[in-house]
Design an enzyme around this catalytic site. Structure first.
Site, PDB file in Angstrom:
ATOM      1  N   LYS A 149      -9.783   0.587  -4.765  1.00  0.00           N
ATOM      2  CA  LYS A 149     -11.109   0.351  -4.194  1.00  0.00           C
ATOM      3  C   LYS A 149     -11.523  -1.114  -4.046  1.00  0.00           C
ATOM      4  O   LYS A 149     -12.543  -1.400  -3.402  1.00  0.00           O
ATOM      5  CB  LYS A 149     -12.173   1.048  -5.074  1.00  0.00           C
ATOM      6  CG  LYS A 149     -12.133   2.544  -4.982  1.00  0.00           C
ATOM      7  CD  LYS A 149     -12.572   3.009  -3.604  1.00  0.00           C
ATOM      8  CE  LYS A 149     -12.421   4.482  -3.408  1.00  0.00           C
ATOM      9  NZ  LYS A 149     -11.996   4.851  -2.061  1.00  0.00           N
ATOM     10  N   HIS A 186      -2.699   7.730   6.487  1.00  0.00           N
ATOM     11  CA  HIS A 186      -2.325   8.821   5.578  1.00  0.00           C
ATOM     12  C   HIS A 186      -3.436   9.847   5.498  1.00  0.00           C
ATOM     13  O   HIS A 186      -4.596   9.508   5.313  1.00  0.00           O
ATOM     14  CB  HIS A 186      -2.053   8.270   4.171  1.00  0.00           C
ATOM     15  CG  HIS A 186      -0.755   7.536   4.066  1.00  0.00           C
ATOM     16  ND1 HIS A 186      -0.188   7.204   2.865  1.00  0.00           N
ATOM     17  CD2 HIS A 186       0.090   7.090   5.018  1.00  0.00           C
ATOM     18  CE1 HIS A 186       0.952   6.566   3.083  1.00  0.00           C
ATOM     19  NE2 HIS A 186       1.138   6.483   4.386  1.00  0.00           N
ATOM     20  N   TYR A 226     -11.898   9.129  -2.446  1.00  0.00           N
ATOM     21  CA  TYR A 226     -10.689   8.356  -2.163  1.00  0.00           C
ATOM     22  C   TYR A 226     -10.702   7.807  -0.729  1.00  0.00           C
ATOM     23  O   TYR A 226     -10.377   6.631  -0.509  1.00  0.00           O
ATOM     24  CB  TYR A 226      -9.435   9.216  -2.406  1.00  0.00           C
ATOM     25  CG  TYR A 226      -8.192   8.377  -2.529  1.00  0.00           C
ATOM     26  CD1 TYR A 226      -7.816   7.832  -3.751  1.00  0.00           C
ATOM     27  CD2 TYR A 226      -7.411   8.086  -1.412  1.00  0.00           C
ATOM     28  CE1 TYR A 226      -6.699   7.026  -3.871  1.00  0.00           C
ATOM     29  CE2 TYR A 226      -6.289   7.279  -1.514  1.00  0.00           C
ATOM     30  CZ  TYR A 226      -5.941   6.756  -2.746  1.00  0.00           C
ATOM     31  OH  TYR A 226      -4.835   5.939  -2.853  1.00  0.00           O
ATOM     32  N   PRO A 283      -7.338  -0.747 -10.557  1.00  0.00           N
ATOM     33  CA  PRO A 283      -6.768  -0.458  -9.229  1.00  0.00           C
ATOM     34  C   PRO A 283      -6.445   1.012  -8.957  1.00  0.00           C
ATOM     35  O   PRO A 283      -6.041   1.350  -7.847  1.00  0.00           O
ATOM     36  CB  PRO A 283      -5.477  -1.293  -9.220  1.00  0.00           C
ATOM     37  CG  PRO A 283      -5.123  -1.460 -10.653  1.00  0.00           C
ATOM     38  CD  PRO A 283      -6.410  -1.485 -11.418  1.00  0.00           C
ATOM     39  N   TYR A 331       0.744   9.578  -7.153  1.00  0.00           N
ATOM     40  CA  TYR A 331       0.140   9.158  -8.422  1.00  0.00           C
ATOM     41  C   TYR A 331       0.697  10.084  -9.502  1.00  0.00           C
ATOM     42  O   TYR A 331       0.436  11.291  -9.467  1.00  0.00           O
ATOM     43  CB  TYR A 331      -1.381   9.304  -8.380  1.00  0.00           C
ATOM     44  CG  TYR A 331      -2.105   8.263  -7.552  1.00  0.00           C
ATOM     45  CD1 TYR A 331      -2.273   8.414  -6.176  1.00  0.00           C
ATOM     46  CD2 TYR A 331      -2.655   7.128  -8.149  1.00  0.00           C
ATOM     47  CE1 TYR A 331      -2.955   7.471  -5.423  1.00  0.00           C
ATOM     48  CE2 TYR A 331      -3.346   6.176  -7.408  1.00  0.00           C
ATOM     49  CZ  TYR A 331      -3.493   6.354  -6.045  1.00  0.00           C
ATOM     50  OH  TYR A 331      -4.179   5.415  -5.309  1.00  0.00           O
TER      51      TYR A 331
HETATM   52  C1  PHB Z   1      -0.907  -0.496  -3.354  1.00  0.00           C
HETATM   53  O1  PHB Z   1      -0.304  -0.050  -2.378  1.00  0.00           O
HETATM   54  O2  PHB Z   1      -0.754  -1.669  -3.737  1.00  0.00           O
HETATM   55  C2  PHB Z   1      -1.835   0.394  -4.103  1.00  0.00           C
HETATM   56  C3  PHB Z   1      -2.039   1.681  -3.669  1.00  0.00           C
HETATM   57  C4  PHB Z   1      -2.888   2.513  -4.372  1.00  0.00           C
HETATM   58  C5  PHB Z   1      -3.517   2.051  -5.518  1.00  0.00           C
HETATM   59  C6  PHB Z   1      -3.321   0.751  -5.944  1.00  0.00           C
HETATM   60  C7  PHB Z   1      -2.467  -0.087  -5.242  1.00  0.00           C
HETATM   61  O3  PHB Z   1      -4.318   2.883  -6.214  1.00  0.00           O
END
Ligand code: PHB
Ligand code: APR
Length: 394
Positions: free
Chosen positions: A298, A73, A385, A294, A202
């Site tokens: 990270k 990505h 990120y 989460p 997000y």
């Molecule tokens: C996930 O795909 O499980 C995932 C992706 C981004 C995050 C947390 C979990 O910030």
């Protein structure tokens, strides 16, 4: 009495990658894991690899399936007030990207490679305890296949996660803990349906945070912010989808693809750091030493960064008898750890509903508008990120 050079407790990403990086330098290790192989290979965890973490898996020879099946990505979306704002991470960071590949897939690849290479790796061990960790010959006592065994090591790597035995084996007062809990948790599901957005979304909504991620072109991973004491049986499938649809709503033609929910659970959110991450001949690695919420994805990446530092320090110890990189292991790792704590806490406060304070809510929206309109602010998000380069901060 059994003997090895490095005794590794835990077969998560930390323990398995460490054993591999040691083997590549001719250093022998034994991994002891309390769960079964199947349990380790199926445990649902996050799935985002930073740019350098994905490269490291390649370098140690376990990246082949990740490169084939993982999804690269170049950007993420921040969604608020019904609008999408794309952060073009690759463009802002000189081409750095993330790879979406489930942690349990990384684990499967690592276990298969360990077994193929004859790595000593024992699952289903019980009653693990550590002795003489402040001596030059620490030991690990454990029960395996009905027998009580003692493994003598030069060094023990505590790779046994947040709830393991290694950190509690350090005497009271020898390490300090820093912790923060959050007034919410994440309810996560895996849905057997195609992700509606090809990149992660997000979302900040007044009902709370939501996230659309994925595991493959056929499987969507979704999360919503819930109260910290919520339980999964409070939620029907219809309620979960309705909340996801409300929080991820966006102007224009977009809707989630509803599919059968194949996995569900609620994860608490916390930040935690143990300082120092070492005592005598015991070195804490990954979740055994620190936990991040989460939101910044990270956890696994920070574990990999620790392993890289410890593997190099053990290389210097065995090849040159140089103790200094081991002595400074914790100080080296903690520079990165605290930066990632900062970033994860920042992403968390940027996107979650925290209390009912209308002033705080306006400041949060101003911050989202700033991050999505200023190239400098967007770059700060993007470079963290995709992960600061290994070596820049440990
Ligand atoms: C996930 O795909 O499980 C995932 C992706 C981004 C995050 C947390 C979990 O910030
Ligand atoms: N004895 C042996 N093994 C143990 C013990 C014990 N007493 N206690 C725990 N373990 C094992 C667990 O079963 C698990 O397999 O240690 C392993 C720790 O693995 P992780 O929790 O995955 O921790 P780590 O390898 O540091 O990886 C960090 O995993 O938790 C996620 O989000 C986190 O992505 C991050 C990554």
């Amino acid at each position: 009495m059994l003997k090895t050079q490095v005794g590794i407790i835990g077969a998560g990403p930390s323990g398995l990658i460490l054993a591999r990086m040691l083997a590549q330098q001719g250093i022998e290790s034994v991994i002891l894991e309390s769960q079964s192989r199947a349990h380790c290979e199926q445990r649902a965890r996050a799935g985002v690899l930073e740019h350098d973490a994905a490269n490291l898996l390649d370098e140690i020879g376990v990246g082949e399936r990740m490169r084939r099946e993982g999804l690269v990505h170049r950007g993420i979306f921040l969604r608020f007030d019904g609008c999408d704002h794309r952060i073009d991470m690759a463009e802002l960071t000189g081409g750095r990207t993330i790879t979406v590949y489930g942690q349990h897939e990384v684990i499967k690849d690592l276990i298969a490679a360990a077994i193929a290479d004859g790595q000593a790796l024992h699952f289903d061990v019980a009653d693990v305890s550590l002795n003489d960790i402040d001596s030059d010959a620490p030991t690990i006592q454990y029960r395996h296949e009905g027998e009580l065994r003692v493994l003598q090591c030069d060094v023990i790597a505590g790779c046994d996660g947040f709830h393991g035995v290694c950190r509690p084996s350090i005497p009271d007062g020898a390490i300090r803990s820093f912790a923060r809990s959050y007034p919410f948790a994440w309810l996560g599901i895996l849905s057997a349906s195609a992700p509606a957005s090809a990149e992660l979304v997000y979302a900040r909504h007044e009902r709370g945070f939501a996230l659309q991620s994925m595991r493959s072109p056929e499987v969507t991973r979704l999360y919503i912010q819930v109260p910290p004491d919520d339980t999964i049986d409070h939620w029907s499938d219809d309620q979960i989808w309705s909340e996801l649809n409300t929080r991820l709503a966006v102007d224009g033609d977009w809707s989630l693809n509803r599919g059968p929910i194949v996995q569900r659970g609620i994860t608490p959110m916390r930040s935690f750091v143990a300082d120092p991450m070492q005592f005598g001949r015991l070195f804490l690695v990954g979740d055994a030493a620190h936990i991040v919420p989460p939101t910044g994805a990270k956890g696994m990446n920070l574990a990999i960064a620790d392993v890289r530092v410890l593997a190099a320090a053990l290389g210097a110890f065995y090849t040159k008898g140089d103790m200094r990189p081991l002595d400074t292991y914790s100080a080296t790792c903690l520079r990165r750890v605290w930066n990632v704590q900062r970033f994860s806490a920042w992403m968390t406060q940027l996107l979650h509903r925290i209390g009912d304070d209308p002033f705080a809510a306006r400041v949060q929206r101003a911050e989202l508008e700033y991050v999505t309109s200023s190239r400098a602010a967007a770059t700060a998000l993007a470079e963290n990120y995709v992960g600061l380069p290994f070596g820049a901060l440990a």
